[in-house]
Design a protein around this motif. Structure first.
Motif, PDB file in Angstrom:
ATOM      1  N   LYS A  42     -51.191  20.325  35.315  1.00  0.00           N
ATOM      2  CA  LYS A  42     -49.521  20.443  34.946  1.00  0.00           C
ATOM      3  C   LYS A  42     -48.974  19.091  34.950  1.00  0.00           C
ATOM      4  O   LYS A  42     -47.873  19.222  35.449  1.00  0.00           O
ATOM      5  CB  LYS A  42     -49.325  21.559  36.032  1.00  0.00           C
ATOM      6  N   SER A  43     -49.902  18.095  34.594  1.00  0.00           N
ATOM      7  CA  SER A  43     -49.044  16.784  34.803  1.00  0.00           C
ATOM      8  C   SER A  43     -47.768  16.610  33.954  1.00  0.00           C
ATOM      9  O   SER A  43     -47.210  15.586  34.354  1.00  0.00           O
ATOM     10  CB  SER A  43     -50.307  15.678  34.560  1.00  0.00           C
ATOM     11  N   ARG A  44     -47.767  17.272  32.934  1.00  0.00           N
ATOM     12  CA  ARG A  44     -46.465  17.177  32.056  1.00  0.00           C
ATOM     13  C   ARG A  44     -45.175  17.489  32.881  1.00  0.00           C
ATOM     14  O   ARG A  44     -43.991  17.102  32.447  1.00  0.00           O
ATOM     15  CB  ARG A  44     -46.413  17.719  30.819  1.00  0.00           C
ATOM     16  N   PHE A  45     -45.301  18.139  33.998  1.00  0.00           N
ATOM     17  CA  PHE A  45     -44.186  18.734  34.856  1.00  0.00           C
ATOM     18  C   PHE A  45     -43.998  17.814  35.756  1.00  0.00           C
ATOM     19  O   PHE A  45     -44.711  17.207  36.537  1.00  0.00           O
ATOM     20  CB  PHE A  45     -44.737  20.087  35.403  1.00  0.00           C
ATOM     21  N   SER A  46     -42.530  17.188  36.026  1.00  0.00           N
ATOM     22  CA  SER A  46     -42.138  16.412  37.106  1.00  0.00           C
ATOM     23  C   SER A  46     -42.483  16.872  38.463  1.00  0.00           C
ATOM     24  O   SER A  46     -42.784  16.039  39.363  1.00  0.00           O
ATOM     25  CB  SER A  46     -40.666  15.926  36.922  1.00  0.00           C
ATOM     26  N   MET A  47     -42.463  18.182  38.639  1.00  0.00           N
ATOM     27  CA  MET A  47     -42.782  18.686  39.867  1.00  0.00           C
ATOM     28  C   MET A  47     -44.243  18.194  40.325  1.00  0.00           C
ATOM     29  O   MET A  47     -44.315  17.880  41.757  1.00  0.00           O
ATOM     30  CB  MET A  47     -42.648  20.195  40.011  1.00  0.00           C
ATOM     31  N   ASP A  48     -45.079  18.296  39.555  1.00  0.00           N
ATOM     32  CA  ASP A  48     -46.477  17.917  40.044  1.00  0.00           C
ATOM     33  C   ASP A  48     -46.617  16.425  40.380  1.00  0.00           C
ATOM     34  O   ASP A  48     -47.556  16.013  40.891  1.00  0.00           O
ATOM     35  CB  ASP A  48     -47.502  18.018  38.861  1.00  0.00           C
ATOM     36  N   TRP A  49     -45.536  15.659  39.908  1.00  0.00           N
ATOM     37  CA  TRP A  49     -45.377  14.071  40.199  1.00  0.00           C
ATOM     38  C   TRP A  49     -44.937  13.899  41.587  1.00  0.00           C
ATOM     39  O   TRP A  49     -45.715  13.235  42.507  1.00  0.00           O
ATOM     40  CB  TRP A  49     -44.524  13.394  39.097  1.00  0.00           C
ATOM     41  N   TYR A  50     -43.832  14.569  42.031  1.00  0.00           N
ATOM     42  CA  TYR A  50     -43.201  14.323  43.335  1.00  0.00           C
ATOM     43  C   TYR A  50     -43.561  15.160  44.491  1.00  0.00           C
ATOM     44  O   TYR A  50     -43.053  14.951  45.609  1.00  0.00           O
ATOM     45  CB  TYR A  50     -41.703  14.101  43.242  1.00  0.00           C
ATOM     46  N   TYR A  51     -43.921  16.390  44.179  1.00  0.00           N
ATOM     47  CA  TYR A  51     -44.147  17.518  45.125  1.00  0.00           C
ATOM     48  C   TYR A  51     -45.094  17.060  46.161  1.00  0.00           C
ATOM     49  O   TYR A  51     -45.003  17.485  47.451  1.00  0.00           O
ATOM     50  CB  TYR A  51     -44.331  18.777  44.584  1.00  0.00           C
ATOM     51  N   PRO A  52     -46.100  16.355  45.890  1.00  0.00           N
ATOM     52  CA  PRO A  52     -46.924  16.158  47.398  1.00  0.00           C
ATOM     53  C   PRO A  52     -46.201  15.189  48.201  1.00  0.00           C
ATOM     54  O   PRO A  52     -46.512  15.279  49.395  1.00  0.00           O
ATOM     55  CB  PRO A  52     -48.108  15.237  46.544  1.00  0.00           C
ATOM     56  N   ILE A  53     -45.342  14.554  47.947  1.00  0.00           N
ATOM     57  CA  ILE A  53     -44.127  13.687  49.013  1.00  0.00           C
ATOM     58  C   ILE A  53     -43.387  14.950  49.203  1.00  0.00           C
ATOM     59  O   ILE A  53     -43.080  14.692  50.542  1.00  0.00           O
ATOM     60  CB  ILE A  53     -43.723  12.668  48.116  1.00  0.00           C
ATOM     61  N   LEU A  54     -42.657  15.528  48.466  1.00  0.00           N
ATOM     62  CA  LEU A  54     -41.636  16.423  49.143  1.00  0.00           C
ATOM     63  C   LEU A  54     -42.222  17.368  49.989  1.00  0.00           C
ATOM     64  O   LEU A  54     -41.578  17.666  51.075  1.00  0.00           O
ATOM     65  CB  LEU A  54     -41.149  17.204  47.727  1.00  0.00           C
ATOM     66  N   GLY A  55     -43.420  17.940  49.801  1.00  0.00           N
ATOM     67  CA  GLY A  55     -43.983  18.873  50.718  1.00  0.00           C
ATOM     68  C   GLY A  55     -44.592  18.347  51.998  1.00  0.00           C
ATOM     69  O   GLY A  55     -44.840  18.858  52.975  1.00  0.00           O
ATOM     70  N   GLY A  56     -44.921  17.027  52.002  1.00  0.00           N
ATOM     71  CA  GLY A  56     -45.283  16.127  53.205  1.00  0.00           C
ATOM     72  C   GLY A  56     -46.698  15.686  53.370  1.00  0.00           C
ATOM     73  O   GLY A  56     -47.042  15.105  54.118  1.00  0.00           O
ATOM     74  N   ALA A  57     -47.378  16.194  52.030  1.00  0.00           N
ATOM     75  CA  ALA A  57     -48.753  15.776  52.283  1.00  0.00           C
ATOM     76  C   ALA A  57     -49.070  14.412  51.910  1.00  0.00           C
ATOM     77  O   ALA A  57     -50.050  13.761  52.481  1.00  0.00           O
ATOM     78  CB  ALA A  57     -49.590  16.738  51.341  1.00  0.00           C
ATOM     79  N   LEU A  58     -47.956  13.533  51.410  1.00  0.00           N
ATOM     80  CA  LEU A  58     -48.370  12.197  51.118  1.00  0.00           C
ATOM     81  C   LEU A  58     -47.277  11.305  51.409  1.00  0.00           C
ATOM     82  O   LEU A  58     -46.046  11.836  51.201  1.00  0.00           O
ATOM     83  CB  LEU A  58     -48.467  12.281  49.630  1.00  0.00           C
ATOM     84  N   ARG A  59     -47.630  10.286  52.264  1.00  0.00           N
ATOM     85  CA  ARG A  59     -46.728   9.408  52.846  1.00  0.00           C
ATOM     86  C   ARG A  59     -47.245   7.894  52.643  1.00  0.00           C
ATOM     87  O   ARG A  59     -48.308   7.673  52.151  1.00  0.00           O
ATOM     88  CB  ARG A  59     -46.165   9.575  54.235  1.00  0.00           C
ATOM     89  N   GLY A  60     -46.383   7.056  53.026  1.00  0.00           N
ATOM     90  CA  GLY A  60     -46.784   5.533  53.077  1.00  0.00           C
ATOM     91  C   GLY A  60     -47.005   4.867  51.640  1.00  0.00           C
ATOM     92  O   GLY A  60     -46.106   5.339  50.568  1.00  0.00           O
TER      93      GLY A  60
END
Length: 363
Positions: A211-229
């Motif tokens: 679903k990479s055309r959706f911007s949510m798939d771009w930033y949500y791993p960061i918003l939800g906390g799974a990805l940092r640094g």
């Protein structure tokens, strides 16, 4: 993040939005809340995820009674398996499948309400609802760790997982663990499920439908906390020019000239979560052209046709505006909710060496 007694404070972002405007926006959400407590989409249905987001926003702005009415709605509408119908119209289920991310977000809302108000009685009342909801969610986890996006009304799990949904579920599981610890009822199964899900989110993009055309798939791993640094920063830079439209906000989808308010505010939250406060403020400021004179927000703007699209104001967009203002201003005890979501982020692992299967498996 430790729960503490809430304090009365309404967010304000200097030069962008005042506390009075935030309250006005919260009242625009309350204005569409139905008599039974549900907060609907503009077309009339209620789903648990967007409903919870609206309750969080009203609580931030001091509309506690309205928020609690909405939590009562959740308790009444929850089904025996812990889920909620995908769509509810005037109290009746019109789409009966249960989504995993809808169920998980209830834990985020309850933890948020505890942070804002410090109300222990409320948490004790909602704990059985959260426990059933997250048990439903964990039961949909695959052997590798992703969580499929729904269970059908007949009880069949979906065949695939969604990156945005799983990113939100990750935050829900972490908030559920915090609630359990706060109440002296530790939930190691949820903690393990969050660890496994966090690993998949950071290392296994093949686990999710494209679903990479959706911007949510771009930033949500960061918003939800799974990805940092570094991984979070690199992810944002990779698609920044694809989705960000300077002066307007961010696109909902990469292939349409359409910026949307909720996604813009969520990106601001994600940026704030990794300490990129300058760009967070810029994106938040840029989307304010969507503000309606009554304090509500248009869902989006088609900037080639120069038209509102859809031609509606949505409560969930207003809610995202309020939550982003809280994060940027630090006004309430829940202002760090999205920053703290990454406290236990799983370090990115090379998928070729981690030993996980490259194919989905439900066992």
């Amino acid at each position: 993040m430790t729960a503490r007694a809430g304090r009365a404070a309404v967010p304000a972002v200097p030069g962008v939005i005042t506390a009075e405007q935030i309250v006005e926006t919260a009242r625009s959400i309350a204005a569409v809340q139905e008599s039974d407590g549900g907060v609907p989409w503009p077309e009339g249905h209620v789903d648990a995820w967007n409903h919870v987001e609206c309750l969080m926003a009203m609580s931030v702005a001091g509309l506690t009674a309205e928020a609690r009415k909405g939590y009562d709605w959740l308790a009444r509408q929850q089904r025996d398996d812990g889920s909620w119908p995908m769509k509810v119209v005037r109290g009746e289920a019109t789409e009966r499948n249960g989504e995993s991310n809808h169920a998980a977000y209830v834990a985020v809302g309850v933890w948020h309400e505890l942070l804002v108000t410090g109300d222990e009685d409320f948490v004790h009342k909602m704990w059985p609802v959260v426990r059933k909801a997250l048990d439903f969610v964990v039961d949909l986890q695959t052997a590798r760790g992703e969580i499929v996006w729904e269970r059908s009304a007949s009880g069949l799990p979906a065949e695939y997982a969604l990156l945005t949904c799983c990113s939100s579920i990750y935050q829900g599981l972490r908030c559920g663990v915090l609630l359990g610890e706060h109440l002296g009822e530790r939930q190691p199964d949820w903690e393990l499920a969050a660890d496994r899900l966090g690993h998949v989110l950071s290392a296994h993009p093949e686990a999710f439908a494209d679903k990479s055309r959706f911007s949510m798939d771009w930033y949500y791993p960061i918003l939800g906390g799974a990805l940092r640094g570094a991984g979070a920063r690199e992810r944002l830079e990779e698609e920044w020019d694809t989705f960000v439209v300077p002066g307007l906000g961010i696109r909902c989808v990469s292939d349409q000239p359409w910026v949307t308010g909720a996604e813009s505010c969520e990106l601001a939250l994600a940026l704030d979560a990794i300490g990129d406060s300058e760009r967070a403020l810029t994106v938040y400021r840029d989307m304010q052209h969507l503000r309606h004179q009554d304090g509500s927000y248009w869902t989006g703007w088609q900037f080639v046709n120069e038209a509102w699209f859809p031609n509606e104001q949505s409560a969930y967009t207003a809610a995202a505006v309020i939550l982003a203002a809280d994060a940027l201003s630090g006004a309430t005890p829940a202002a760090g909710l999205f920053r703290e979501a990454g406290r236990y982020a799983i370090p990115v692992t090379d998928p070729d060496t981690c030993g996980c299967s490259q194919t989905s498996s439900r066992t």
